[in-house]
Write a protein that holds these residues in place. Structure first.
Motif, PDB file in Angstrom:
ATOM      1  N   ASP A  98       0.929  -1.187   0.141  1.00  0.00           N
ATOM      2  CA  ASP A  98      -0.231   0.064  -0.047  1.00  0.00           C
ATOM      3  C   ASP A  98       0.954   1.355   0.042  1.00  0.00           C
ATOM      4  O   ASP A  98       0.684   2.286  -0.920  1.00  0.00           O
ATOM      5  N   TRP A 114      -2.069 -14.697  -6.620  1.00  0.00           N
ATOM      6  CA  TRP A 114      -2.227 -13.981  -5.545  1.00  0.00           C
ATOM      7  C   TRP A 114      -2.654 -12.418  -5.837  1.00  0.00           C
ATOM      8  O   TRP A 114      -2.904 -11.721  -5.050  1.00  0.00           O
ATOM      9  N   ARG A 116      -5.320 -11.263  -6.783  1.00  0.00           N
ATOM     10  CA  ARG A 116      -6.836 -10.820  -6.153  1.00  0.00           C
ATOM     11  C   ARG A 116      -6.568 -10.825  -4.479  1.00  0.00           C
ATOM     12  O   ARG A 116      -7.567 -10.527  -4.025  1.00  0.00           O
ATOM     13  N   PHE A 117      -5.731 -11.405  -4.011  1.00  0.00           N
ATOM     14  CA  PHE A 117      -5.514 -11.235  -2.441  1.00  0.00           C
ATOM     15  C   PHE A 117      -4.610  -9.956  -2.032  1.00  0.00           C
ATOM     16  O   PHE A 117      -5.078  -9.634  -0.819  1.00  0.00           O
ATOM     17  N   PRO A 119      -5.129  -6.943  -2.794  1.00  0.00           N
ATOM     18  CA  PRO A 119      -6.133  -5.694  -2.420  1.00  0.00           C
ATOM     19  C   PRO A 119      -6.392  -5.632  -0.973  1.00  0.00           C
ATOM     20  O   PRO A 119      -6.727  -4.908  -0.448  1.00  0.00           O
ATOM     21  N   HIS A 120      -6.356  -7.067  -0.410  1.00  0.00           N
ATOM     22  CA  HIS A 120      -6.864  -6.914   1.211  1.00  0.00           C
ATOM     23  C   HIS A 120      -5.564  -6.184   1.928  1.00  0.00           C
ATOM     24  O   HIS A 120      -5.834  -5.872   3.213  1.00  0.00           O
ATOM     25  N   LEU A 121      -4.598  -6.077   1.327  1.00  0.00           N
ATOM     26  CA  LEU A 121      -3.514  -5.225   1.913  1.00  0.00           C
ATOM     27  C   LEU A 121      -3.885  -3.606   2.069  1.00  0.00           C
ATOM     28  O   LEU A 121      -3.088  -3.018   2.789  1.00  0.00           O
ATOM     29  N   LEU A 122      -4.638  -3.428   1.332  1.00  0.00           N
ATOM     30  CA  LEU A 122      -5.053  -1.681   1.118  1.00  0.00           C
ATOM     31  C   LEU A 122      -6.605  -1.424   1.565  1.00  0.00           C
ATOM     32  O   LEU A 122      -7.403  -2.049   1.314  1.00  0.00           O
ATOM     33  N   SER A 123      -6.504  -0.565   2.493  1.00  0.00           N
ATOM     34  CA  SER A 123      -7.754   0.007   3.009  1.00  0.00           C
ATOM     35  C   SER A 123      -8.592   0.659   1.829  1.00  0.00           C
ATOM     36  O   SER A 123      -7.952   0.974   0.696  1.00  0.00           O
ATOM     37  N   ALA A 124      -9.713   0.700   2.055  1.00  0.00           N
ATOM     38  CA  ALA A 124     -10.733   1.317   0.966  1.00  0.00           C
ATOM     39  C   ALA A 124     -10.214   2.816   0.577  1.00  0.00           C
ATOM     40  O   ALA A 124     -10.151   3.135  -0.510  1.00  0.00           O
ATOM     41  N   ASP A 127      -6.938   2.445  -1.390  1.00  0.00           N
ATOM     42  CA  ASP A 127      -7.380   1.851  -2.766  1.00  0.00           C
ATOM     43  C   ASP A 127      -7.901   3.000  -3.422  1.00  0.00           C
ATOM     44  O   ASP A 127      -7.531   3.080  -4.961  1.00  0.00           O
ATOM     45  N   ASN A 134      -5.741  -2.688 -10.879  1.00  0.00           N
ATOM     46  CA  ASN A 134      -5.322  -3.750 -12.039  1.00  0.00           C
ATOM     47  C   ASN A 134      -4.433  -3.129 -13.011  1.00  0.00           C
ATOM     48  O   ASN A 134      -3.510  -3.827 -13.500  1.00  0.00           O
TER      49      ASN A 134
ATOM     50  N   GLN B  39     -11.397  -4.677  -5.512  1.00  0.00           N
ATOM     51  CA  GLN B  39     -10.862  -5.762  -6.338  1.00  0.00           C
ATOM     52  C   GLN B  39     -10.452  -6.932  -5.530  1.00  0.00           C
ATOM     53  O   GLN B  39     -10.070  -8.038  -6.262  1.00  0.00           O
ATOM     54  N   GLY B  40     -10.532  -6.706  -4.221  1.00  0.00           N
ATOM     55  CA  GLY B  40     -10.000  -7.999  -3.319  1.00  0.00           C
ATOM     56  C   GLY B  40     -11.003  -9.307  -3.768  1.00  0.00           C
ATOM     57  O   GLY B  40     -12.368  -9.195  -3.900  1.00  0.00           O
ATOM     58  N   VAL B  41     -10.368 -10.372  -3.670  1.00  0.00           N
ATOM     59  CA  VAL B  41     -11.452 -11.754  -3.529  1.00  0.00           C
ATOM     60  C   VAL B  41     -12.305 -11.615  -2.576  1.00  0.00           C
ATOM     61  O   VAL B  41     -11.937 -11.450  -1.133  1.00  0.00           O
ATOM     62  N   ASP B  62      -5.966  -4.507   6.007  1.00  0.00           N
ATOM     63  CA  ASP B  62      -6.580  -3.426   6.255  1.00  0.00           C
ATOM     64  C   ASP B  62      -7.765  -2.956   5.249  1.00  0.00           C
ATOM     65  O   ASP B  62      -8.512  -2.185   5.827  1.00  0.00           O
ATOM     66  N   LEU B  63      -8.217  -3.827   4.294  1.00  0.00           N
ATOM     67  CA  LEU B  63      -9.300  -3.611   3.589  1.00  0.00           C
ATOM     68  C   LEU B  63     -10.590  -3.806   4.383  1.00  0.00           C
ATOM     69  O   LEU B  63     -11.564  -3.242   4.365  1.00  0.00           O
TER      70      LEU B  63
END
Lengths: 275, 275
Positions: A98, A114, A116-117, A119-124, A127, A134, B39-41, B62-63
């Motif tokens: 991030d 990975w 699609r996984f 984005p879980h590291l970025l808060s909304a 993001d 992408n 975009q996250g799964v 964080d998401l």
């Protein structure tokens, strides 16, 4: 004339000063080996520079973000970083994505397993600042790829199941360095050495890790056969010491080719309801 | 009287309202299924409450940190959270550990294979605020463990190489729910359904993922045999729909026992220098 210098010295306080793995003309490869502090496992981060073209390899998480950012500023402008290469999805590999994405225009190269996984590291909130996620991620197909890098290229090699199920390594044809991620990693050396000098003596620092984290001898064997096809001067893992020269690299490849590991070693008793 | 209600409905906007998987007296299990945006799964997060005792399962990165924190506040005081259970080390599992550790006194349960990797998720500044990291982490041995949970307990089951090399699942003997992590995960269902109703029709939503991410049939088979020893009412994965009842669970366990996957399927051509 090119130079291979000392690297990966352990047991010293954080300096942020990299070890120069290779330098020739405007092409150089740097290893940052002392940025991990506290309880985290030691890890190396790498910067490859080819003229104006820059790639950071496995920069890690929040623990190393600020020290690494400061350290690379001596060599490049971090805001102009072109690429981050993430060998896989672990915390010590890419969890700071991030902050790198916000503070530079870099693209992130990572397995399609990975993409699609991450984005879980970025808060909304983050993001939104990053723009279209992408556009910032290059999904590496399972077969690997060749990445144009100025008038050179970098070769992204498949290393799946070693340990991650979607796992890649980077080979630099100019320096002939294979950045091997967890393959060849060693933990616990406190000699201050840079390179493995006695392979037999080094095995105890690798064996437990490779037996437990690498998924299967089938994968280690197929991987070693691939590496033997390449002209490799050094194998540089993400943790611990490096292997240099044909003899030492051959010893490592033979050892890992024969190692029983991962699912080879499990039995029903390893999958049992704990009492 | 206990209740099993609908869960894991896909394709709806974020509400933060959980699905109640189980409720009886002061014991309940909640699934948050719609907190992933962008975009996250898709991923499910779970809260288990037993009187005053609380455990959050795979809270993500964080998401989902802020949405999940808000959502659980309707049921518990997040500052008093007792445990976070991390099935493995992935971004969608545990990357928000720094924020949970600062904002609550929770302990984090994670495989001993990953305990030294998690500090990479904490900046040096955050690490100082957290106190002694080792006091906040419970390292799960490979065989799993039983976690006392008020006058009940939770059973941490080994599920290594499925997909992570150090991987666990949680079984709650009161609700008889097996929180199975990536095992049984499905991606792409947009029916709004909560449970798998037609196993054959569901296979296409699971097959690609399990073939590529699960390490080997040896591991799936040994795992399925272990699960058959337990009294399981529901298998609830971290992505997608759940399996409920002996027949549906049996169909899944038979299917996964026979699945060729991971290293079973690789050949030399999968480890080749890309052209």
């Amino acid at each position: 004339m090119c130079e291979y210098m000392g690297l990966l010295k352990g047991g010293k306080p954080m300096s942020g000063k990299p070890e120069v793995l290779y330098r020739h003309g405007d092409h150089y490869c740097l290893a940052f080996t002392d940025l991990v502090t506290g309880q985290g496992v030691q890890a190396n981060q790498f910067l490859i520079v080819h003229g104006e073209h820059t790639l950071l390899l496995d920069p890690g998480g929040d623990l190393t973000y600020i020290p690494l950012n400061i350290a690379i500023t001596r060599y490049i402008n971090p805001k102009k970083l072109n690429y981050i290469f993430a060998s896989h999805q672990d915390p010590d590999i890419i969890a700071s994505i991030d902050r790198w994405m916000i503070n530079s225009g870099c693209q992130v190269l990572v397995s399609k397993l990975w993409d699609r996984f991450l984005p879980h590291l970025l808060s909304a909130h983050v993001d939104k600042q990053v723009g279209d996620f992408n556009d910032r991620v290059v999904s590496i197909p399972d077969r690997g790829m060749r990445l144009p890098f100025g008038d050179s290229e970098l070769v992204i090699l498949p290393a799946h199941f070693l340990h991650s199920v979607g796992n890649f390594q980077l080979y630099d044809p100019i320096s002939k360095i294979l950045f091997s991620g967890d393959m060849g990693a060693s933990i616990g050396d406190d000699s201050g050495a840079a390179l493995v000098t006695d392979f037999a003596a080094h095995i105890p620092l690798m064996q437990g890790f490779h037996r437990r984290y690498m998924c299967s001898n089938k994968a280690t064997r197929l991987w070693a056969r691939m590496v033997k096809q390449l002209d490799v001067e050094m194998i540089v893992p993400q943790h611990g010491l490096a292997f240099k020269g044909a003899n030492m690299i051959g010893e490592f490849l033979d050892w890992i080719s024969d190692l029983e590991c991962g699912v080879d070693r499990v039995q029903q008793q390893d999958y049992a309801v704990p009492s």
